[in-house]
Structure formats: structure tokens, C-alpha cells
Design a protein around this motif. Structure first.
Motif, PDB file in Angstrom:
ATOM      1  N   CYS A   1       0.872  -1.184   0.000  1.00 34.17           N
ATOM      2  CA  CYS A   1       0.000   0.000   0.000  1.00 34.17           C
ATOM      3  C   CYS A   1       0.905   1.229   0.000  1.00 34.17           C
ATOM      4  O   CYS A   1       1.426   1.632   1.036  1.00 34.17           O
ATOM      5  CB  CYS A   1      -0.913  -0.007   1.220  1.00 34.17           C
ATOM      6  SG  CYS A   1      -2.100  -1.366   1.236  1.00 34.17           S
TER       7      CYS A   1
ATOM      8  N   PRO B   1      -2.708   0.289  -3.813  1.00 31.66           N
ATOM      9  CA  PRO B   1      -2.058  -1.030  -3.918  1.00 31.66           C
ATOM     10  C   PRO B   1      -1.168  -1.067  -5.146  1.00 31.66           C
ATOM     11  O   PRO B   1      -1.627  -0.879  -6.276  1.00 31.66           O
ATOM     12  CB  PRO B   1      -3.245  -1.993  -4.019  1.00 31.66           C
ATOM     13  CG  PRO B   1      -4.375  -1.167  -4.569  1.00 31.66           C
ATOM     14  CD  PRO B   1      -4.160   0.214  -4.044  1.00 31.66           C
TER      15      PRO B   1
ATOM     16  N   GLU C   1      -5.728   0.704   2.387  1.00 25.41           N
ATOM     17  CA  GLU C   1      -4.881   0.683   3.573  1.00 25.41           C
ATOM     18  C   GLU C   1      -5.369  -0.435   4.483  1.00 25.41           C
ATOM     19  O   GLU C   1      -6.445  -0.996   4.272  1.00 25.41           O
ATOM     20  CB  GLU C   1      -4.914   2.046   4.258  1.00 25.41           C
ATOM     21  CG  GLU C   1      -3.967   2.235   5.442  1.00 25.41           C
ATOM     22  CD  GLU C   1      -2.515   1.933   5.163  1.00 25.41           C
ATOM     23  OE1 GLU C   1      -2.204   0.716   5.082  1.00 25.41           O
ATOM     24  OE2 GLU C   1      -1.699   2.867   5.047  1.00 25.41           O
TER      25      GLU C   1
END
Length: 471
Positions: free
Chosen positions: A299, A326, A349
């Protein structure tokens, strides 16, 4: 969403009202960890990461859900009872003179507010980023005690020195060893990657460094351990000379780039050490070995601005929230080339995967929290499921509700990677109450929710175990 950053005084044990229908196979326990006290008398903690740890347990049996919450009874918490901040936290320090900084041994905080490690053989432990774990009783959530200073988990025959670790140890997918690292600050700081097997911890690899970076997590594959060192770095002398809290000694140095260091799990040999353009992250999603490459999904933020965005005065105000995406990084173990691409245009996240079956192995689905419509003017307010092969994304969103980390639980007879449920603690900003949301992991449709009679402060991480406990 401000109720998510407000202290919680209530400790309760009760059955929850369930709306909808839970799968008949869902039996076991979800234990979550996170900050729940943000004051010490007249003093206030400054950062989300500083709040004092509270455990929350959701027990599933016969279509019912029981809930219990309890503070970790640590010296850090007890100092707040006296109106003091007794230990340096992530971004809050006790008031000490320069004389005190030089002649007082640094006190590593026992405020284990980040994650939990649930293990039948060695106990149940709350974890943080210092090498002090806190054992708790799984039946009552009562605190049992602290591990020794140099131990992140119990069972060591030999201590490994270090002041910083991660609250994200990994289970090696092939050997079942527990893998983590310790960072020892010094004139020449050292990352020590270790593994623990048969209750004995041993150093697997060492990486000396002049300017250690802040690493909240790392990755494993079937054959490798991967440290991704972001250019948020520190001169360890700053801890003594500058008189600032831990994270405020770090500096963003994008000219250093981001370093991918790959070690062999077999013998600790350095397999690769390469750099790419600067970026920052808290959380790895997953990693796996490919033909001559290591694939690492993260992330990714463009810089470390997010650390400052999570100070409590900004979160309770009208700050903009930096968003991570991502991102896949493929490290060529021969040439050293690192190629990257986004896996989705949806922010993500607090990522989770089907860990038991796919940690360190090729996988397809990742789950996380996100920002509805890509807005930076609110907190994370939706759940997402990303197909990392196609980029296809499913979402769960309700206006005014703020979900936490989605924990995947596989069905006992799962035929597909996403055959199971996703569990997330969700805050209703209007009523200032939370619920446990249960989604079908395949379709992302809601199955049920269990209502909690108070707001649960925004937490970090949790784990599910098939074990059940008396209520």
C-alpha cells in the motif's frame, strides 16, 4: 468520525444483538487491538499511534456474538492513571531535560497497541513496535505480564539486542517458523532478521546501516525475506541530541530512493539489494516468488506526509488524508531492475489476504479500507476487495460509517480463495456507536452486523482464531 479518536472508559462483557444471519460454520474468536485512551490527566497524547492499548474480543458461536473489551494493564497505562506520560510513545514524549536524556536509560514503551499474536502453545500476546510484548488471558483479556526487554515474543533461549521491531511477525509459509526483525541503533545500526523455531530464536541475517529507516512491516515468500527500506531515515544520535519524540527525529530523504533487500530464508544470504524511486508505506499486502523475481505488493504513498496527517489535532480537524494505492513491485534478482504498477485505482490501507493459504504465495484477492470516491477530506469510509490479477474492485460503503481493518476468515470447506467472510469493526458517526460487520467475502454482500453499545475507537489490527472462550 471524531468519536473514533475519543477515549473509551467503559469495559464490558455482554452478548450483542445480531441483525441478519451469520454463517452456521462461523465459530471462533476475533481479537482486535488499538488505542483507546488519549489523555493523561491534563496532558494529551499527540498522535493516533500514541493512545493506550485496549483489546476487543468478538466470540462467535451458534449464530450469536459475545463482546468483551479491556485495557492492557501496563506501566504505561498506570502512569496515565496518575496523570503522567511515563514512557516515550511514537510522537509523544515525557518532559525531560537534556541532562535527563543523556543520563537516563531510554524506557521502551510497553504500550502494546498495534496487533495481537494468538498461539495455543506460547500464549496470547499484544504487540507493538518496541520489543516488549504483553501477555493477556484469552478468557478474561486480563493482562498477565510483560515479556523480557529484548524479547518480542516468549520462548527465547538467547536475547537478540534491538530497540525497534514490527508488530507484524510472519509465519514462514514452508517451515512454519515465526519471522521478524529487530533494529539495534548505534554508531553503525543493524537490522537483524530472525526466525523462531521450537521456542528458540536465532539470527538469520544482518544488515548494517548508517541511516536506518522507519519500517512498520516487511514481507516473506516461500524462499525469501524482504525488507523494504523507505527513505524516512534517522541519525540515531538525534534521539539524544534533539529531545524530540521518536518519529520526529526521522527525516524524509527522497534522494536516497527506496531500497529492496532480499535475503534467503534457507541460510540468510543476501540475494538482492536494489533501489527504486522514493515512496513510503506502512503495510505490505503480500509477496511471492516468481521466475527469477520477487513480487512485492504494498500500500504505497508517494511520500511520508501521512505520518504528519495522523496527528490527533489534524485528524479531529479538517485535514486532508493522503491516500495509498495497492502497488506491485517486481524485483529482478539477476539484473536488479525494479518494475512497478498499480493494482487498482482504488485506494487501500490496512490490507489483509487469505493468510493461512496464501501468505508468501501467489494470490488473487486483497481486502482493505479505502476512501469513497477517492476523497481526501474524510477518514477511511469504505471497504474494498481488489482482484490483483484483473484490477476488478468490489466496495462496501454506507454514508457516515467508518470501517476498520477487514479480517478474512475462510470457510472450513472453502473451494475458492475468497470462500469465507470478512469481519470489520464499523463506527457509525451519527449515533457514535460501533458494530461488527460481517460480509460475504465472495460477493461483498452484507450477511449480518452485531451492534456494540458504544463507540470503539479506531484500532489497528486483529486476528481470528478458531478457538472459543467462555463468556
Amino acid at each position: 468520525m471524531r468519536a473514533g479518536f475519543r477515549s473509551l472508559d467503559r469495559e464490558v462483557a455482554l452478548d450483542l444483538e445480531v441483525r441478519g444471519e451469520l454463517p452456521d460454520w462461523l465459530s471462533g474468536t476475533l481479537v482486535r487491538n488499538g488505542p483507546a485512551r488519549f489523555e493523561a490527566g491534563e496532558r494529551k497524547f499527540r498522535h493516533w499511534f500514541d493512545g493506550q492499548a485496549m483489546l476487543h474480543r468478538f466470540a462467535f458461536a451458534a449464530g450469536k456474538v459475545a463482546y468483551r473489551n479491556r485495557y492492557l494493564d501496563t506501566p504505561a497505562l498506570r502512569s496515565t492513571d496518575d496523570g503522567r506520560i511515563g514512557f516515550g510513545e511514537f510522537a509523544t514524549d515525557p518532559c525531560r531535560s537534556i541532562f535527563g536524556r543523556f543520563f537516563t536509560r531510554p524506557r521502551l514503551t510497553p504500550n502494546a497497541n498495534v496487533n495481537v499474536l494468538l498461539d495455543d502453545a506460547e500464549g496470547d500476546w499484544a504487540l507493538t513496535e518496541t520489543p516488549i510484548a504483553v501477555e493477556f488471558d484469552p478468557d478474561t483479556l486480563a493482562t498477565v505480564g510483560l515479556s523480557k526487554r529484548d524479547h518480542a515474543v516468549p520462548g527465547q533461549a538467547h536475547a537478540i539486542p534491538g530497540q525497534v521491531t514490527t508488530a507484524h511477525p510472519h509465519v514462514a509459509p514452508v517451515t512454519g517458523d515465526l519471522v521478524n526483525y529487530l533494529l539495534q541503533f548505534g554508531r553503525r545500526s543493524v537490522y537483524r532478521v530472525y526466525r523462531q523455531r521450537n521456542h528458540v530464536r536465532e539470527v538469520l541475517a544482518e544488515l548494517p546501516t548508517d541511516r536506518p529507516g522507519y519500517l512498520h512491516s516487511f514481507a516473506v515468500t516461500e524462499r525469501h525475506v524482504v525488507l523494504v527500506v523507505f527513505p524516512l531515515v534517522v541519525n540515531p544520535l538525534s534521539f539524544l541530541l534533539r529531545g524530540k519524540p521518536f518519529i520526529e527525529n526521522y527525516r524524509w530523504r527522497p534522494e536516497l530512493g527506496t531500497r529492496f533487500v532480499v535475503f534467503s530464508q534457507e541460510d540468510g544470504a543476501l540475494v538482492a539489494d536494489h533501489r527504486t524511486d522514493a515512496f513510503f508505506a506502512f503495510h505490505h499486502i503480500n509477496a511471492y516468488d516468481a521466475e527469477g523475481r520477487v513480487v512485492v505488493d504494498i500500500c504505497s504513498y508517494p511520500d511520508a506526509e501521512v505520518v504528519d496527517a495522523l496527528y490527533l489535532d489534524r485528524l479531529r480537524g479538517d485535514t486532508e488524508l493522503p491516500l495509498p494505492f495497492p502497488t506491485r513491485y517486481e524485483v529482478d534478482l539477476t539484473s536488479g531492475a525494479i518494475h512497478s504498477r498499480r493494482l487498482s485505482e482504488e485506494a487501500m490501507e490496512l490490507p489483509r489476504v487469505s493468510y493461512r493459504a496464501h501468505n508468501g504465495r501467489e494470490y488473487r484477492y486483497a481486502y482493505g479500507v479505502s476512501a469513497h470516491g477517492g476523497s481526501r477530506h474524510d477518514f477511511f469510509n469504505q471497504l474494498v476487495k481488489v482482484d490483483v490479477r484483473s484490477g476488478r474492485t468490489l466496495r462496501w460503503h454506507e454514508a457516515g460509517r467508518y470501517p476498520g481493518e477487514p479480517v478474512f476468515v475462510a470457510a472450513p470447506d472453502a473451494a475458492r480463495e475468497d470462500d469465507g467472510v470478512v469481519l470489520s469493526v464499523v463506527l457509525d458517526g451519527a449515533t457514535e456507536r460501533s458494530c461488527l460487520l460481517v460480509l460475504d467475502a465472495g460477493s461483498f454482500a452484507e450477511l449480518a452486523r452485531a451492534e456494540v453499545p458504544h463507540a470503539i475507537p479506531f484500532g489497528f489490527h486483529g486476528q481470528f482464531t478458531s478457538r472459543s472462550y467462555p463468556q
